[in-house]
Design an enzyme around this catalytic site. Structure first.
Site, mmCIF file in Angstrom:
data_model
loop_
_atom_site.group_PDB
_atom_site.id
_atom_site.type_symbol
_atom_site.label_atom_id
_atom_site.label_comp_id
_atom_site.label_asym_id
_atom_site.label_seq_id
_atom_site.Cartn_x
_atom_site.Cartn_y
_atom_site.Cartn_z
ATOM 1 N N LYS A 48 -0.135 16.806 -9.370
ATOM 2 C CA LYS A 48 -0.134 17.405 -7.922
ATOM 3 C C LYS A 48 0.229 16.232 -6.985
ATOM 4 O O LYS A 48 1.005 16.497 -6.044
ATOM 5 C CB LYS A 48 -1.566 17.494 -7.741
ATOM 6 N N ASN A 49 -0.377 15.228 -7.042
ATOM 7 C CA ASN A 49 0.179 14.030 -6.217
ATOM 8 C C ASN A 49 1.298 13.413 -5.999
ATOM 9 O O ASN A 49 1.868 13.166 -4.959
ATOM 10 C CB ASN A 49 -0.986 12.812 -6.345
ATOM 11 N N ARG A 64 -3.722 16.608 3.076
ATOM 12 C CA ARG A 64 -3.688 15.096 3.473
ATOM 13 C C ARG A 64 -2.159 14.837 3.539
ATOM 14 O O ARG A 64 -1.516 14.087 4.339
ATOM 15 C CB ARG A 64 -4.480 14.376 2.368
ATOM 16 N N CYS A 111 -9.272 16.931 1.323
ATOM 17 C CA CYS A 111 -10.781 17.208 0.835
ATOM 18 C C CYS A 111 -11.625 16.513 1.625
ATOM 19 O O CYS A 111 -11.095 15.222 2.154
ATOM 20 C CB CYS A 111 -10.786 16.574 -0.496
ATOM 21 N N ARG A 113 -10.873 9.490 6.720
ATOM 22 C CA ARG A 113 -9.484 9.511 5.953
ATOM 23 C C ARG A 113 -8.513 9.087 7.107
ATOM 24 O O ARG A 113 -8.243 9.845 7.558
ATOM 25 C CB ARG A 113 -9.013 10.492 5.331
ATOM 26 N N ASP A 157 -10.533 9.771 -8.217
ATOM 27 C CA ASP A 157 -10.715 11.199 -8.559
ATOM 28 C C ASP A 157 -11.233 11.606 -9.655
ATOM 29 O O ASP A 157 -11.612 13.039 -10.077
ATOM 30 C CB ASP A 157 -9.138 11.671 -8.517
ATOM 31 N N ILE A 165 -13.609 3.552 -3.040
ATOM 32 C CA ILE A 165 -12.430 3.910 -2.325
ATOM 33 C C ILE A 165 -12.581 4.827 -1.104
ATOM 34 O O ILE A 165 -12.102 4.557 0.109
ATOM 35 C CB ILE A 165 -11.270 4.722 -3.303
ATOM 36 N N ARG A 208 -6.900 24.211 -5.667
ATOM 37 C CA ARG A 208 -6.018 23.269 -4.689
ATOM 38 C C ARG A 208 -5.320 22.038 -5.836
ATOM 39 O O ARG A 208 -4.370 21.636 -5.374
ATOM 40 C CB ARG A 208 -7.043 22.342 -3.679
HETATM 41 N N1 EPU Z 1 -7.240 4.701 4.673
HETATM 42 C C1 EPU Z 1 -7.464 4.312 5.985
HETATM 43 N N2 EPU Z 1 -6.391 4.537 6.894
HETATM 44 C C2 EPU Z 1 -5.149 5.014 6.357
HETATM 45 C C3 EPU Z 1 -5.027 5.269 5.188
HETATM 46 C C4 EPU Z 1 -6.075 5.083 4.126
HETATM 47 O O1 EPU Z 1 -8.560 3.882 6.524
HETATM 48 O O2 EPU Z 1 -4.250 4.973 7.278
HETATM 49 C C5 EPU Z 1 -8.240 4.666 3.733
HETATM 50 C C6 EPU Z 1 -8.750 5.859 3.235
HETATM 51 O O3 EPU Z 1 -9.908 6.439 3.978
HETATM 52 C C7 EPU Z 1 -9.486 5.398 1.929
HETATM 53 C C8 EPU Z 1 -8.509 4.256 1.460
HETATM 54 O O4 EPU Z 1 -7.965 3.988 2.570
HETATM 55 O O5 EPU Z 1 -10.720 5.052 1.966
HETATM 56 C C9 EPU Z 1 -7.331 4.553 0.384
HETATM 57 O O6 EPU Z 1 -6.880 5.836 0.767
HETATM 58 P P1 EPU Z 1 -5.352 6.221 0.124
HETATM 59 O O7 EPU Z 1 -4.508 6.162 1.463
HETATM 60 O O8 EPU Z 1 -5.075 5.383 -0.859
HETATM 61 O O9 EPU Z 1 -5.638 7.629 -0.346
HETATM 62 P P2 EPU Z 1 -4.569 8.805 -0.005
HETATM 63 O O10 EPU Z 1 -3.159 8.639 -0.011
HETATM 64 O O11 EPU Z 1 -5.261 9.637 1.293
HETATM 65 C C10 EPU Z 1 -4.329 9.808 -2.291
HETATM 66 C C11 EPU Z 1 -4.707 11.173 -3.161
HETATM 67 C C12 EPU Z 1 -5.922 11.181 -3.282
HETATM 68 C C13 EPU Z 1 -6.547 9.926 -4.105
HETATM 69 C C14 EPU Z 1 -6.090 8.741 -3.448
HETATM 70 C C15 EPU Z 1 -6.708 7.328 -4.056
HETATM 71 C C16 EPU Z 1 -2.759 12.312 -2.505
HETATM 72 C C17 EPU Z 1 -2.355 13.494 -1.701
HETATM 73 N N3 EPU Z 1 -3.986 11.991 -2.436
HETATM 74 O O12 EPU Z 1 -4.967 9.725 -1.056
HETATM 75 O O13 EPU Z 1 -6.260 12.100 -4.177
HETATM 76 O O14 EPU Z 1 -8.061 9.983 -4.404
HETATM 77 O O15 EPU Z 1 -5.039 8.618 -3.131
HETATM 78 O O16 EPU Z 1 -6.136 7.369 -5.181
HETATM 79 O O17 EPU Z 1 -1.924 11.602 -3.108
HETATM 80 C C18 EPU Z 1 -7.154 14.070 -4.953
HETATM 81 O O18 EPU Z 1 -6.162 14.428 -5.742
HETATM 82 O O19 EPU Z 1 -8.237 14.869 -5.355
HETATM 83 C C19 EPU Z 1 -7.156 13.138 -4.142
HETATM 84 C C20 EPU Z 1 -8.124 13.142 -3.178
#
Ligand code: EPU
Length: 439
Positions: A22-23, A93, A117, A122, A305, A327, A397
């Site tokens: 998915k991601n 997201r 989610c 975030r 995850d 995380i 999802r």
């Molecule tokens: N964060 C910030 N500011 C930002 C960006 C991130 O504070 O501008 C914080 C987030 O709140 C979090 C941490 O940094 O505490 C890490 O977040 P990251 O940006 O790595 O996560 P993401 O890109 O929003 C993706 C996956 C998530 C997965 C995370 C961590 C996608 C669409 N989502 O999220 O997947 O948990 O990386 O590996 O790729 C899922 O599949 O269920 C899912 C939530």
């Protein structure tokens, strides 16, 4: 709300094929629209988050359709609009990837703040800071990220917290910038590597993906390609943990075992037997799992995850375990639902202290987010009696009807009719080959 009625107690036996990531697919769908022609993508899963991403791209004028073989076609040559609708962007997201895509293609973007989610705050500050460092003017106005640039310029950027989404968004923005961008403390997740391989096949010049330093030398244009995305390590991990919790013998097909090294090591510690093939994993368990502590971390650490499914398995382990979430700030909302089933879990700051009980008992529970849903399904499969899991549509999802795959392994699950089949949900994008020829 759709409901799954799950009668627990049956071990899982058989074979299951794991779908596309998915991601990875969310990032690569956006990246495909960087090309000035039609990219053809295989192994894209039929998850509702993917459908929403396709709608976001269509909002931008990108033509997206699915052919009779299930391949996704993305035509970025028609991209013209810089503002995806709030209706779709707020749901996932990954809609924030529209900002990187639009800055690279049009030099301007008005993207609603994304959703996703409910697992804690975030922010988008890392994304915004990165775009600014590439020379864009960026601000948040009336709930929209507004960005513009007269030409992005490569530079050195430190990615806070090795954020996955920020790394992906900056790769999208920088691959056609002038000069070289260096991402330090970049995310190393397999989905980032898959995106880099895809972009490079389109003509991008990206080196170092999979390490914490990614170098992106800007190119003038990206050409369309055909590509097959990697399989979903998180779906695979969910099935492995389900076997650990319920017992049984299951072979997982179409996977990349190297992406699952830490979960495999932890499952072995818990007493689950795992044999690794080239693209298969054989998982076997006939005993109550041992209690094993886990701390989530960026790749190659234990994935956040899989934290929720892991806690579900630990609720019936033979001791006490501590599961620490590093995380996301609020990824324990499902714990109250597990308690309804008799789980003994205490929350202390960012840790769940899980005292394993002999057995869980079926109860009505509700899904709060995708992986919480997976945790409740696993708990229900291991419990005595019947569990009604409501809000089951949230599982779609990020899983392609996980209930049906589990039923094929012998699980006793009845879904209500309101849960769509994966292909039904995507019917709006289906286009027969004949129509494609005429276009
Ligand atoms: N964060 C910030 N500011 C930002 C960006 C991130 O504070 O501008 C914080 C987030 O709140 C979090 C941490 O940094 O505490 C890490 O977040 P990251 O940006 O790595 O996560 P993401 O890109 O929003 C993706 C996956 C998530 C997965 C995370 C961590 C996608 C669409 N989502 O999220 O997947 O948990 O990386 O590996 O790729 C899922 O599949 O269920 C899912 C939530």
């Amino acid at each position: 709300m759709a409901t799954l009625r799950i009668r627990g107690g049956a071990p899982l036996y058989g074979h299951v094929s794991v779908g596309g990531s998915k991601n990875s697919a969310l990032a690569i769908l956006a990246a495909a629209a960087l090309a000035d022609g039609v990219c053809i993508l295989e192994n894209i899963p039929k998850h509702t988050d993917i459908l929403v991403m396709c709608r976001v791209l269509k909002d931008l004028g990108v033509d997206v359709w699915i052919d009779e073989k299930g391949r996704f076609h993305v035509d970025g040559s028609t991209l013209s609009n810089d503002q995806p609708s709030y209706e779709y962007a707020r749901k996932i997201r990954a809609s924030i990837y529209a900002a990187g895509l639009l800055l690279a293609r049009l030099g301007r973007a008005e993207v609603p703040l994304p959703g996703g989610c409910a697992i804690g705050s975030r922010g988008v500050d890392f994304h915004i800071k990165g775009f600014q460092q590439l020379g864009a003017q960026v601000g948040i106005e009336h709930g929209y990220i507004k960005a513009s640039s007269t030409g992005l310029v490569g530079t050195k950027i430190y990615v806070n917290r090795a954020s996955v989404g920020t790394t992906i968004n900056l790769m999208l923005a920088a691959c056609m910038a002038s000069g070289t961008t260096i991402l330090e403390n970049a995310a190393k997740e397999p989905e980032v590597v898959d995106l880099a391989i895809f972009l490079n096949s389109m003509g991008a010049k990206i080196r170092g993906a999979g390490t914490d330093i990614i170098k992106i030398q800007g190119v003038k244009r990206l050409h369309p390609v055909e590509y097959s995305i990697i399989s979903d390590r998180l779906e695979a991990g969910t099935f492995m943990i389900a076997v650990g919790a319920c017992g049984g013998e299951v072979t997982l097909h179409n996977i990349v075992p190297e992406h699952l090294r830490t979960p495999i090591a932890k499952l072995k510690e818990a007493g689950v037997q795992v044999e690794v093939g080239d693209s298969e994993l054989f998982v076997r368990s006939f005993q109550r799992p041992h209690s094993v502590d886990v701390e989530t971390a960026v790749y190659p650490g234990f994935p956040t995850d899989l934290q929720q499914p892991w806690v579900a398995m630990m609720t019936i382990a033979d001791g006490t375990s501590v599961v620490k979430e590093t995380i996301f700030s609020d990824r324990f909302r499902y714990v109250d639902e597990l308690r309804r089933m008799g789980a003994d879990i205490k929350l202390e700051q960012e840790s769940a202290i899980v005292r394993g009980v002999e057995r869980l008992t079926g109860a009505p529970v509700e899904v709060s987010d995708l992986r919480a849903g997976a945790a409740l399904v696993i708990a229900a499969l291991a419990a005595d009696g019947e569990t009604h899991v409501s809000g089951a549509e949230i599982l779609n999802r990020g899983y392609e009807r996980i209930d049906q795959k589990l039923v094929s392994l012998g699980a006793n699950i009845v879904a209500d009719d309101s849960l769509p089949q994966p292909w039904e949900a995507f019917s709006e994008l289906m286009r027969p080959a004949r129509v494609q020829m005429e276009l």
